[in-house]
Write an enzyme that holds these catalytic residues in place. Structure first.
Site, short mmCIF file in Angstrom:
data_model
loop_
_atom_site.label_atom_id
_atom_site.label_comp_id
_atom_site.label_asym_id
_atom_site.label_seq_id
_atom_site.Cartn_x
_atom_site.Cartn_y
_atom_site.Cartn_z
N HIS A 1 11.23 9.84 -69.87
CA HIS A 1 11.61 8.75 -70.78
C HIS A 1 13.12 8.78 -71.08
O HIS A 1 13.54 8.33 -72.13
CB HIS A 1 10.84 8.81 -72.10
CG HIS A 1 9.36 9.00 -71.93
ND1 HIS A 1 8.47 7.96 -71.84
CD2 HIS A 1 8.61 10.14 -71.79
CE1 HIS A 1 7.24 8.44 -71.67
NE2 HIS A 1 7.31 9.77 -71.63
N SER B 1 40.33 0.08 -63.12
CA SER B 1 40.22 -1.24 -63.73
C SER B 1 41.58 -1.90 -63.71
O SER B 1 42.61 -1.24 -63.86
CB SER B 1 39.74 -1.08 -65.18
OG SER B 1 40.11 -2.20 -65.94
N LYS C 1 40.52 3.75 -66.96
CA LYS C 1 39.20 3.71 -66.35
C LYS C 1 39.12 4.34 -64.96
O LYS C 1 40.03 4.23 -64.16
CB LYS C 1 38.70 2.26 -66.23
CG LYS C 1 38.38 1.58 -67.53
CD LYS C 1 37.22 2.21 -68.30
CE LYS C 1 35.89 2.01 -67.62
NZ LYS C 1 35.48 0.61 -67.66
N GLU D 1 27.19 1.86 -58.11
CA GLU D 1 26.84 0.55 -58.69
C GLU D 1 26.55 -0.47 -57.60
O GLU D 1 25.59 -1.24 -57.69
CB GLU D 1 27.98 0.04 -59.57
CG GLU D 1 28.20 0.85 -60.84
CD GLU D 1 29.44 0.38 -61.57
OE1 GLU D 1 29.31 -0.51 -62.41
OE2 GLU D 1 30.54 0.89 -61.29
#
Ligand code: ARG
Length: 468
Positions: free
Chosen positions: A165, A286, A292, A299
């Site tokens: 979970h 970024s 970043k 992804e």
């Protein structure tokens, strides 16, 4: 009959019964050469085997067969050098190659299509293609497995939280987690291998759909092309794309597994988890936030699962409701297949590279295993071994944990006297099971996370992959 647009003047190999040319719009709509050109090698290999068989059966002369094969070889080289001119008015790769062959070698070329239809020809090309691609994907999966096994060996003693979970559940070895992926991708290899049994059946000889009256030798062609069987029913043969559905569903599971891995890598690379460090060369920045460092590779792999699943759905829908036997709908099978092959292949390759360029942050992993009462199950198991029924043990430990939460301490912070308030069965030896390493080491069941069990499986994996 009237139609508004110009018609093509190019004669078609099938043009005999037509009194006018094909509408240009129809040519554009029906052509598949812009994508099925990719099957040129398979098409040529199939045609060479077919020509050999025709000569062996006396349907064409030996000289004609040799001239056909030589012509096809030249065409292959021209395609590979980028010199071949693909003509959309010739619809597909089959007719582009055949027509060029006739232009090159004359009437002998016109004999190549003897006892053959594009219906069994395209099925042949696709089977040869998927046989090759299954092998290539199996190699890529094996490389990916090696990356996991290498990480498992390198981090053999490291512990981390195991989750259910997405809540910290029980401590495990990092290697155990890595080998979970080894197993997962191993099943993907098994699935592709199993699909190969049904891919590797020769369709050529089914002709249009009813077979042929000409004296062909299908077994000879099967041997020439390395097929392990010859299809049994000509109608089924030209209509069947089940093998491609199986391939796409095996690929969908591969991409799905990669997606689940990607999700973990994205989480682990976050500041919040800090379980791994990805190499700079494998991240991007970024354009607005200078600080970043983004995990774009996992992804994108995760994102590409959408199209791979979509391609499987597309093929299923193409087949739904198709009457026997060949229908032109089947031409729509190729683009989803090619896209899946490209997507899954590149995702597997980059995932293996990424794994080779990431480091586990062992201190953070260890830190994450302390707290969260992850050895609570061990305390319950300890009580079971002291003859406390498991349900009672569960309740005792539940109360102990509640007490710890209230006091803001860990289970290992409690004194023996405090622990004994919850059960008289608790003795001095309890501290061994409350430690993270004690917990991990206690899981000696086959397939469990103890160092012994994990080392044994790791060893097996290394032998299988030729790493040991
Ligand atoms: N381009 C076609 C395909 O991909 C080849 C077979 C066409 N056969 C036919 N009778 N039109 O399915």
């Amino acid at each position: 009959m009237t139609h508004s647009k110009k018609t093509s003047v190019a004669p078609k190999p099938w043009g005999g019964r037509f009194s006018e040319g094909t509408a240009a719009s129809v040519e554009a709509f029906t052509a598949s050469i812009h994508y099925d050109a990719r099957l040129y090698r398979q098409d040529i290999a199939g045609s060479c085997a077919h020509a050999k068989m025709l000569a062996k059966q006396g349907l064409i002369s030996q000289a004609e067969s040799e001239s056909i094969i030589e012509g096809l070889e030249t065409i292959k080289q021209e395609i590979e050098r980028g010199e071949f001119v693909f003509r959309p008015e010739l619809e597909d790769i089959h007719m582009n190659i055949e027509k060029t062959l006739v232009e090159k070698i004359g009437p002998a070329g016109e004999k190549l299509h003897t006892a053959r239809s594009r219906n069994d020809q395209v099925a042949l090309d696709l089977r040869l293609y998927l046989r090759e691609e299954s092998g290539r994907l199996i190699d890529l999966l094996t490389s990916l497995q090696k990356a996991f096994v290498t990480l498992a060996r390198k981090n053999l003693s490291a512990v981390m939280p195991g989750y259910t979970h997405l809540q910290r559940a029980q401590p495990v070895l990092v290697s155990h987690h890595m080998l979970a992926y080894y197993e997962m991708f191993g099943r993907d290899i098994d699935r592709l291998n199993d699909g190969l049994k049904r891919i590797n059946v020769l369709p050529l000889g089914a002709a249009a759909m009813a077979g042929t009256g000409l004296p062909i030798d299908r077994d000879f062609v099967a041997r020439e092309l390395g097929f392990s069987a010859v299809s049994a029913n000509s109608m089924d043969t030209v209509a069947d794309r089940d093998f491609a559905v199986e391939f796409l569903s095996a690929c969908t599971l591969i991409q799905l597994h990669l997606s689940r891995l990607s999700e973990e890598l994205v989480l682990w690379a976050s500041e919040e988890f800090s379980f791994i460090k990805l190499a700079d060369a494998f991240c991007t920045g970024s354009s607005i936030m200078p600080q970043k460092k983004n995990p774009d590779i996992p992804e994108l792999i995760r994102g590409k699962t959408g199209r791979v699943t979509g391609n499987l759905m597309a093929l299923l829908m193409i087949l739904k409701g198709l009457p026997l036997t060949y229908n032109r709908d089947l031409q729509e099978d190729k683009e989803p297949i090619f896209d899946t092959v490209d997507t899954v292949g590149s995702s597997l390759a980059i995932a293996a590279e990424l794994l080779g360029n990431m480091e586990f942050q062992r201190e953070h992993l260890l830190e994450a295993t302390s707290g969260g009462y992850m050895t609570a199950t061990d305390l319950a198991d300890y009580l079971v071994l002291k003859n406390v029924p498991f349900r009672q043990a569960h309740a005792i430990v539940g109360r102990t944990v509640a007490h710890c939460i209230e006091k803001g301490v860990d289970l290992t912070d409690l004194s023996i006297a405090e622990l004994q308030q919850f059960s008289e069965s608790i003795e001095e030896d309890v501290f061994k099971v409350l430690s993270v390493s004690g917990s991990v080491e206690s899981r000696v069941s086959k397939g469990g996370t103890s160092g012994k069990a994990v080392s044994a499986r790791l060893q097996e994996a290394e032998v299988k992959l030729g790493l040991a």
